[in-house]
Design a protein around this motif. Structure first.
Motif, PDB file in Angstrom:
ATOM      1  N   ASP A 282     -38.553   0.602 -30.195  1.00 15.87           N
ATOM      2  CA  ASP A 282     -38.716  -0.623 -30.970  1.00 15.87           C
ATOM      3  C   ASP A 282     -39.258  -0.328 -32.363  1.00 15.87           C
ATOM      4  N   GLU A 283     -39.671   0.917 -32.559  1.00 10.98           N
ATOM      5  CA  GLU A 283     -40.221   1.314 -33.852  1.00 10.98           C
ATOM      6  C   GLU A 283     -39.120   1.678 -34.845  1.00 10.98           C
ATOM      7  N   TYR A 284     -37.860   1.552 -34.434  1.00 16.42           N
ATOM      8  CA  TYR A 284     -36.755   2.021 -35.290  1.00 16.42           C
ATOM      9  C   TYR A 284     -36.857   1.453 -36.703  1.00 16.42           C
ATOM     10  N   HIS A 285     -36.744   2.326 -37.659  1.00 13.54           N
ATOM     11  CA  HIS A 285     -36.591   1.881 -39.043  1.00 13.54           C
ATOM     12  C   HIS A 285     -35.535   2.767 -39.684  1.00 13.54           C
ATOM     13  N   PRO A 286     -34.544   2.184 -40.366  1.00 12.15           N
ATOM     14  CA  PRO A 286     -33.449   3.030 -40.839  1.00 12.15           C
ATOM     15  C   PRO A 286     -33.838   4.071 -41.882  1.00 12.15           C
ATOM     16  N   ASP A 287     -34.761   3.721 -42.790  1.00 15.32           N
ATOM     17  CA  ASP A 287     -34.968   4.589 -43.961  1.00 15.32           C
ATOM     18  C   ASP A 287     -35.817   5.817 -43.653  1.00 15.32           C
ATOM     19  N   THR A 288     -35.319   6.961 -44.100  1.00 16.16           N
ATOM     20  CA  THR A 288     -35.997   8.222 -43.836  1.00 16.16           C
ATOM     21  C   THR A 288     -37.135   8.450 -44.830  1.00 16.16           C
TER      22      THR A 288
ATOM     23  N   PHE B 199     -32.257   9.726 -39.944  1.00 15.23           N
ATOM     24  CA  PHE B 199     -32.594  11.118 -39.685  1.00 15.23           C
ATOM     25  C   PHE B 199     -33.586  11.199 -38.508  1.00 15.23           C
ATOM     26  N   HIS B 200     -34.490  10.224 -38.462  1.00 13.78           N
ATOM     27  CA  HIS B 200     -35.485  10.239 -37.386  1.00 13.78           C
ATOM     28  C   HIS B 200     -35.137   9.302 -36.234  1.00 13.78           C
ATOM     29  N   ALA B 201     -33.962   8.684 -36.290  1.00 13.00           N
ATOM     30  CA  ALA B 201     -33.611   7.691 -35.246  1.00 13.00           C
ATOM     31  C   ALA B 201     -33.468   8.366 -33.889  1.00 13.00           C
ATOM     32  N   LYS B 202     -33.993   7.681 -32.871  1.00  8.58           N
ATOM     33  CA  LYS B 202     -33.900   8.218 -31.504  1.00  8.58           C
ATOM     34  C   LYS B 202     -33.039   7.266 -30.678  1.00  8.58           C
TER      35      LYS B 202
ATOM     36  N   LEU C  16     -26.727   3.470 -43.147  1.00  9.40           N
ATOM     37  CA  LEU C  16     -26.448   2.781 -41.889  1.00  9.40           C
ATOM     38  C   LEU C  16     -27.742   2.177 -41.363  1.00  9.40           C
ATOM     39  N   ASP C  17     -27.744   0.844 -41.279  1.00 14.98           N
ATOM     40  CA  ASP C  17     -28.906   0.141 -40.733  1.00 14.98           C
ATOM     41  C   ASP C  17     -28.539  -0.325 -39.331  1.00 14.98           C
ATOM     42  N   LEU C  18     -29.046   0.377 -38.349  1.00 18.21           N
ATOM     43  CA  LEU C  18     -28.621   0.093 -36.968  1.00 18.21           C
ATOM     44  C   LEU C  18     -29.250  -1.181 -36.410  1.00 18.21           C
ATOM     45  N   ARG C  19     -29.985  -1.901 -37.229  1.00 26.74           N
ATOM     46  CA  ARG C  19     -30.486  -3.209 -36.798  1.00 26.74           C
ATOM     47  C   ARG C  19     -29.451  -4.281 -37.081  1.00 26.74           C
ATOM     48  N   ASN C  20     -28.451  -3.930 -37.878  1.00 24.57           N
ATOM     49  CA  ASN C  20     -27.456  -4.911 -38.315  1.00 24.57           C
ATOM     50  C   ASN C  20     -26.051  -4.356 -38.158  1.00 24.57           C
TER      51      ASN C  20
ATOM     52  N   GLU D 147     -29.498  16.005 -29.990  1.00 26.89           N
ATOM     53  CA  GLU D 147     -30.697  15.609 -29.252  1.00 26.89           C
ATOM     54  C   GLU D 147     -30.299  14.951 -27.950  1.00 26.89           C
ATOM     55  N   ARG D 148     -30.920  15.404 -26.887  1.00 28.51           N
ATOM     56  CA  ARG D 148     -30.621  14.762 -25.600  1.00 28.51           C
ATOM     57  C   ARG D 148     -31.320  13.417 -25.541  1.00 28.51           C
ATOM     58  N   GLY D 149     -30.631  12.434 -24.948  1.00 32.68           N
ATOM     59  CA  GLY D 149     -31.215  11.099 -24.818  1.00 32.68           C
ATOM     60  C   GLY D 149     -31.960  10.973 -23.516  1.00 32.68           C
TER      61      GLY D 149
END
Ligand SMILES: Nc1ncnc2c1ncn2[C@@H]1O[C@H](COP(=O)(O)OP(=O)(O)OP(=O)(O)O)[C@@H](O)[C@H]1O
Ligand SMILES: CC(C)(CO)[C@@H](O)C(=O)NCCC(=O)O
Length: 771
Positions: free
Chosen positions: A402-408, A705-708, A673-677, A740-742
């Motif tokens: 839930d902490e996802y933020h697009p910008d690196t 870059f840091h998206a999980k 790419l903003d994966l919230r939208n 990265e493994r999920g």
């Protein structure tokens, strides 16, 4: 302090945020103009829908905002007549229209509006409209809500959109118009006006009209900026000779507003500076309101306090003193919340009362458009603002946190801010050249438009140099989106079309041979070569300055790109990906967020997708909906795949026969790419994806870059910017391959609380889980 709020409003080519706040409705929405109006004691605010013909972007419509002094209601009526006339000309004459009206003036001027506009005026409750408007903004408009404190290095701090109801309620809205209303909202549709004050914006306007020579409210506010209230206010230090520490009062605290004036000799009272008295009165009203707001919040045990109404108008001194008051009284436990469209809550609520509008919102997405190039209508107090209405976008279902933020990159660092603003400024002429070429190939001769584009974007950059967060948090992504908006607003379409066309044709010629070579390789060598090809293809990026120069000089071809791209030491774990492919269960479905047209998609991505298809994995290619730089768009990609189908059976069967190769649009028109939208259809088909692949510097470095992810993921990109390389610890032209493994692949449970939709919030008032 210089700020977004003091930008020159007379400039015709730029939409300054506080004064022009459009919100953009999706394509193919043909409907008569709908209008909501809020006529208050001081100002009449208008929100209306218009079709978005000017913009190339597939945004079908737009919410526009403007206001007039209520005193000049006839100007407002003339303006409404014009909107209705224009709409009649464009869409055909309608039977009697409905005008949704709220505020005291909806009653007072009811007959006048009826007679003059030949409309049916439907009067809506003012408090209800304020709350509907506020809920819409809080849920739907990105970075609408912010806190403000001048003691922080960055005074404006934006909140994410509030999606969950639990986060929102209960709240109070302190609406500071002529007078002040305080409304408590405990759940959807349940609100109560818990108080008010007659000491509001009208009071300040009235008193300033009495004690200054300024003609307009804005001039009065300008005066207050230059003033020193300590010349007229009696401070704690004036009484105590220092702090009154025992009760926490500093010597600089105001002990008595205007309390120094009575001590002055009658002949000296006339010498009181209008700037100083303006500042003092402004503090007097704001401080009083922050205290009342805090007491109300205490009494009703509420933690969220929103401030609305035109009184605020993004004025730093007002916001700072309201914030300070709330912080002071609550001992730092409550923060005052401000809204970028603060003055339009009532008018927006009235607009949304048009039949169907509230339910309709659930089907739509909204984005803010900061750019408008038309001459400003001078009869309005502050011309128009814009919100674009776009097809509905939703969260990407495979994000794991839930902490996802697009910008690196955090562009709060002034050096980085400067670097990126300078970079976009320096590159602007290249976009202008492209725009000119695009015009010449489309037989458009409108050099003026390219100049205006350049002018608008550069002026936005100037605004951002002064106030980096003026349009929401500054990021590389936001700078890129702003540039696209400026281009689209000036009617520019796919300005890299010719480049994309040439590169596509040449890559398509090369592809059959390349596929043959790959097929002939021993199985264990294939993956490495395919990934090298993706990275080489990703060099063909006209958006990256260094590469743009090489491409323009014809210095880059697929083979030279392959030698130029080196494997990153830090971010290259292809072996782990290979091991996962060899030993783990076969991936069922992969989604690839693709990047550039030409060699990138044709020689890099398609052979890689074909490899995955051959291994039994279904593949979704997700491409941008709208054009930007030389990124491949959804429509470009459809054409490319159809061509490939004519000579390659594997692609043809997967695409045409078995539907194992799918093409979807992302809903975006940005290199980031903003994966919230994400486009809702794409999000739906991605529910069963177990491998997410993100390609390109914009999508996998500037963002994500840091998206999980909850499933396996692979990020493929090349450092084509020295600052990005330096910040992330790489070298120029290093290629990254980050597997990265999920959680699911590691045996975790695939579960994620989805977010409640706005219509659910509005209609059921309950918290629930859905798309
Ligand atoms: N350009 C402006 N012209 C006039 N007033 C302005 C302007 N900008 C901000 N204001 C302030 O905004 C106040 C009006 O706010 P708003 O439009 O929210 O209230 P209103 O709807 O007119 O009042 P009410 O709701 O009490 O009837 C003014 O009294 C003034 O203090
Ligand atoms: C009368 C309204 C509601 C009109 O918007 C507003 O100006 C207001 O709330 N005035 C304050 C009245 C009071 O509660 O003292």
């Amino acid at each position: 302090m210089s700020s977004r709020f003091s930008f020159n409003a007379t400039d015709a080519h730029i939409i300054e945020l506080s004064k022009y706040r459009q919100i953009a409705f999706p394509q193919n929405q043909r409907r008569p103009v709908q209008i909501g109006i809020d006529i208050g004691g001081s100002l009449a605010k208008v929100v209306w829908y218009s079709q978005n013909k000017n913009s190339y972007a597939a945004t079908g419509g737009r919410l526009n905002f403007t206001k007039f002094e209520t005193e000049n209601i006839e100007k407002c009526i003339e303006f409404l007549k014009e909107i209705i006339k224009k709409d009649n000309n464009e869409n055909g004459s309608m039977s009697k229209r409905i005008l949704k009206a709220t505020g005291g003036g909806a009653h007072k001027f009811n007959k006048l509006l009826n007679d003059e506009l030949n409309v049916i005026v439907e009067t809506e409750d003012e408090m209800e409209c304020l709350i509907i408007g506020l809920n819409f903004l809080v849920h739907k408009i990105p970075y609408e809500v912010f806190t403000y404190s001048e003691t922080e290095a960055e005074p404006m701090v934006f909140e994410e959109k509030v999606i969950d109801e639990e986060e929102l309620y209960p709240y109070i809205l302190v609406n500071i118009g002529s007078g002040v209303s305080i409304i408590k909202v405990t759940e959807n549709g349940k609100f109560e006006r818990i108080g008010g004050s007659s000491l509001g914006g009208g009071t300040l306007w009235g008193l300033l009209s009495l004690v200054t020579n300024a003609q307009t409210f804005d001039e009065m506010l300008e005066l207050s900026k230059k003033g020193h209230n300590e010349n007229v206010d009696m401070l704690v230090g004036d009484i105590y000779g220092g702090d009154y520490s025992k009760i926490g009062l500093k010597n600089t605290a105001i002990a008595s507003s205007c309390g120094k004036i009575f001590r002055k000799k009658p002949e000296d009272r006339k010498k009181v500076k209008e700037e100083d008295i303006s500042r003092s009165l402004l503090y007097m009203i704001s401080n009083n309101l922050s205290q009342i707001a805090y007491l109300m919040a205490q009494l009703h045990q509420v933690k969220r306090i929103y401030f609305g109404g035109c009184f605020i108008r993004g004025h730093p001194v007002i916001m700072n003193s309201l914030s300070f008051g709330i912080r002071f009284w609550s001992k730092g436990t409550i923060k005052a919340l401000f809204l970028r469209h603060e003055g339009y809550l009532g008018a927006l609520g009235a607009f949304l009362k048009h039949h169907g509008n509230i339910q309709e919102q659930e089907l739509l997405g909204f984005s803010e458009n900061f750019t408008k190039a038309e001459r400003i209508n001078t009869t309005a107090v502050n011309a128009v603002g814009l919100i674009d209405i776009v097809p509905k976008l939703t969260y990407f279902p495979l994000i794991s946190s839930d902490e996802y933020h697009p910008d690196t990159f955090d562009l709060t660092n002034p050096e980085l801010q400067k670097y990126w603003i300078d970079t976009f400024d320096k590159n602007l002429h290249k976009m202008v050249d492209m725009a000119l070429t695009w015009q010449s190939t489309h037989y458009v001769n409108n050099i003026e438009n390219t100049k205006i584009f350049e002018d608008i974007y550069r002026k936005h950059l100037q605004v951002l140099r002064r106030e980096p967060n003026a349009y929401g948090p500054l990021s590389v992504r936001s700078l890129l989106i702003l540039r696209e908006q400026c281009l689209h607003e000036m009617g520019f379409g796919d300005i890299f079309e010719h480049v994309k066309q040439e590169e596509k044709e040449s890559a398509l010629e090369t592809l059959p041979n390349l596929l043959k070579k790959i097929d002939a390789l021993p199985e264990y060598e294939k993956l490495g070569v395919l990934i090298d090809n993706v990275l080489a293809g990703n060099m063909f990026d006209w958006g990256a300055n260094e590469v743009h120069n090489m491409l323009q000089k014809g210095e880059l071809n697929f083979d030279s790109a392959k030698t130029k791209v080196k494997k990153s030491e830090k971010y290259f774990n292809l072996n782990e990906f290979r091991e996962r492919l060899d030993s783990g269960p076969q991936h069922k479905r992969a989604v690839i967020f693709v990047d550039n047209s030409g060699a990138d998609i044709v020689l890099g991505i398609i052979p890689f997708a074909r490899y995955l298809l051959n291994r039994g994995t279904e593949v979704i290619l997700a491409a941008n909906t709208h054009p930007c730089v030389n990124d491949v768009t959804y429509t470009d990609l459809l054409e490319i795949i159809e061509k490939v189908c004519t000579f390659d059976d594997i692609i043809n069967d997967a695409y045409n026969k078995f539907g194992r190769l799918m093409i979807h649009e992302t809903g975006s028109g940005s290199p980031c790419l903003d994966l919230r939208n994400i486009n809702c259809d794409l999000a739906n088909v991605c529910e069963s994806v177990d491998l997410v692949i993100i390609e390109g510097m914009g999508r996998a470095m500037h963002t994500n870059f840091h998206a999980k992810f909850i499933c396996d993921s692979l990020k493929l990109a090349v450092f084509k910017n020295a600052s990005v390389a330096k910040t992330l610890g790489g070298n120029m032209y290093d290629g990254i391959c980050l597997f990265e493994r999920g959680e699911t692949s590691l045996g975790g449970i695939r579960a994620k609380a989805r977010r409640s939709t706005f219509s659910e919030i509005l209609e059921t008032g309950r918290f629930s889980f859905s798309c």
